[in-house]
Design a protein around this motif. Structure first.
Motif, PDB file in Angstrom:
ATOM      1  N   SER A  83       1.050  -0.789   0.103  1.00 33.26           N
ATOM      2  CA  SER A  83       0.302  -0.077   0.098  1.00 33.26           C
ATOM      3  C   SER A  83       0.885   1.150  -0.296  1.00 33.26           C
ATOM      4  CB  SER A  83      -0.904   0.180   1.034  1.00 33.26           C
ATOM      5  OG  SER A  83      -1.814  -1.219   0.947  1.00 33.26           O
ATOM      6  N   ILE A 104       0.023   5.635  -0.060  1.00 33.86           N
ATOM      7  CA  ILE A 104      -0.558   7.013   0.066  1.00 33.86           C
ATOM      8  C   ILE A 104      -0.159   8.017  -1.245  1.00 33.86           C
ATOM      9  CG2 ILE A 104      -1.338   8.477   1.468  1.00 33.86           C
ATOM     10  CD1 ILE A 104      -1.827   6.527   4.048  1.00 33.86           C
ATOM     11  N   ASP A 107     -12.513   2.064  -8.056  1.00 38.76           N
ATOM     12  CA  ASP A 107     -11.840   1.728  -6.478  1.00 38.76           C
ATOM     13  C   ASP A 107     -11.347   0.088  -6.653  1.00 38.76           C
ATOM     14  OD1 ASP A 107     -14.356   0.213  -6.492  1.00 38.76           O
ATOM     15  OD2 ASP A 107     -15.023   1.113  -4.209  1.00 38.76           O
ATOM     16  N   GLU A 149      -8.323   3.221  -2.750  1.00 45.25           N
ATOM     17  CA  GLU A 149      -9.217   4.203  -1.354  1.00 45.25           C
ATOM     18  C   GLU A 149      -9.154   6.220  -0.956  1.00 45.25           C
ATOM     19  OE1 GLU A 149      -9.700   1.086   2.320  1.00 45.25           O
ATOM     20  OE2 GLU A 149      -7.269   0.898   1.288  1.00 45.25           O
ATOM     21  N   LYS A 150     -10.090   6.292  -0.554  1.00 45.85           N
ATOM     22  CA  LYS A 150     -10.207   7.907  -0.867  1.00 45.85           C
ATOM     23  C   LYS A 150      -9.726   8.168   0.642  1.00 45.85           C
ATOM     24  CE  LYS A 150     -13.219   9.924  -2.487  1.00 45.85           C
ATOM     25  NZ  LYS A 150     -14.040  10.890  -3.272  1.00 45.85           N
ATOM     26  N   TYR A 151      -8.144   9.181   1.006  1.00 45.14           N
ATOM     27  CA  TYR A 151      -7.382   9.136   2.749  1.00 45.14           C
ATOM     28  C   TYR A 151      -7.218  10.098   2.426  1.00 45.14           C
ATOM     29  CZ  TYR A 151      -3.455   8.077   6.016  1.00 45.14           C
ATOM     30  OH  TYR A 151      -2.905   6.756   6.600  1.00 45.14           O
ATOM     31  N   GLU A 187      -5.894  12.718  -0.942  1.00 47.00           N
ATOM     32  CA  GLU A 187      -4.715  11.985  -0.707  1.00 47.00           C
ATOM     33  C   GLU A 187      -5.705  10.398  -1.335  1.00 47.00           C
ATOM     34  OE1 GLU A 187      -1.401  13.138   1.760  1.00 47.00           O
ATOM     35  OE2 GLU A 187      -3.341  12.311   2.571  1.00 47.00           O
ATOM     36  N   THR A 188      -5.180   9.192  -2.028  1.00 46.48           N
ATOM     37  CA  THR A 188      -5.336   8.060  -1.757  1.00 46.48           C
ATOM     38  C   THR A 188      -4.860   7.031  -1.729  1.00 46.48           C
ATOM     39  OG1 THR A 188      -6.552   9.145  -3.990  1.00 46.48           O
ATOM     40  CG2 THR A 188      -6.336   6.360  -4.288  1.00 46.48           C
ATOM     41  N   LYS A 189      -5.569   6.030  -0.986  1.00 51.13           N
ATOM     42  CA  LYS A 189      -4.180   5.525  -0.533  1.00 51.13           C
ATOM     43  C   LYS A 189      -4.753   3.816  -1.553  1.00 51.13           C
ATOM     44  CE  LYS A 189      -3.852   1.192   3.125  1.00 51.13           C
ATOM     45  NZ  LYS A 189      -4.381   0.672   3.789  1.00 51.13           N
ATOM     46  N   THR A 226      -3.656  -0.207  -2.923  1.00 48.45           N
ATOM     47  CA  THR A 226      -2.863  -0.888  -2.651  1.00 48.45           C
ATOM     48  C   THR A 226      -3.144  -1.819  -3.960  1.00 48.45           C
ATOM     49  OG1 THR A 226      -3.646  -0.730  -0.748  1.00 48.45           O
ATOM     50  CG2 THR A 226      -3.395  -2.770  -0.894  1.00 48.45           C
TER      51      THR A 226
END
Length: 147
Positions: free
Chosen positions: A7, A9, A73, A95-97, A101-103, A105
């Motif tokens: 993962s 970010i 996603d 995933e929205k972070y 930002e986006t995580k 994986t």
């Protein structure tokens, strides 16, 4: 089955991540040892790369079948070896972070079959996690360059 998951970010929107991973031609060349790929149709590609399994260096040809395009996603796929007896699966998950930002994986799992499976699976235990990290990091770098 050997599995790798990594993962990252990124300071990139989930829409930008999706815009990149939803086009196979953008990320297929980023696999370590890439030689080439050919789109058979919208959901199937033949992927060829050189795998460095430590004791064995092999040209590997895989059929990749996209199982799911779940905007914005997730992309899931299965793998089948064409010149070696490999099966596997993987996915990209975004995933929205935070605000912008986006995580991201990446996951990859591969198992060898056949007479050489015990040796190949032992080598894959190190190779698959490392390949997953390198592949995910290459995608991240490309996303940052084109954001």
């Amino acid at each position: 089955m050997s599995e790798g998951m990594h993962s990252i970010i990124l300071p990139v929107s989930i829409e930008n991540v999706w815009g990149f991973v939803s086009v196979i031609d953008r990320w297929a060349p980023l696999v370590p040892g890439y030689i080439n790929h050919e789109m058979m149709d919208d959901e199937t590609l033949i992927w060829e790369f050189k795998g460095d399994l430590g004791l064995m260096k092999k040209k590997i040809k895989l059929e990749v079948n996209i199982l799911e395009w779940n905007e914005p996603d997730k992309v899931t796929f299965k793998l089948k070896g064409l010149n070696e007896k490999f099966d596997g699966y993987g996915y990209f998950l975004a995933e929205k972070y935070g605000m912008a930002e986006t995580k991201m994986t990446g996951c990859l799992a591969i198992v060898a079959k056949g007479a050489k499976a015990p040796i190949a699976n032992a080598l894959l235990k190190t190779y698959v996690p490392q390949m997953t990290i390198e592949f995910s990091e290459a995608i991240a770098q490309n996303l940052l360059l084109h954001k």
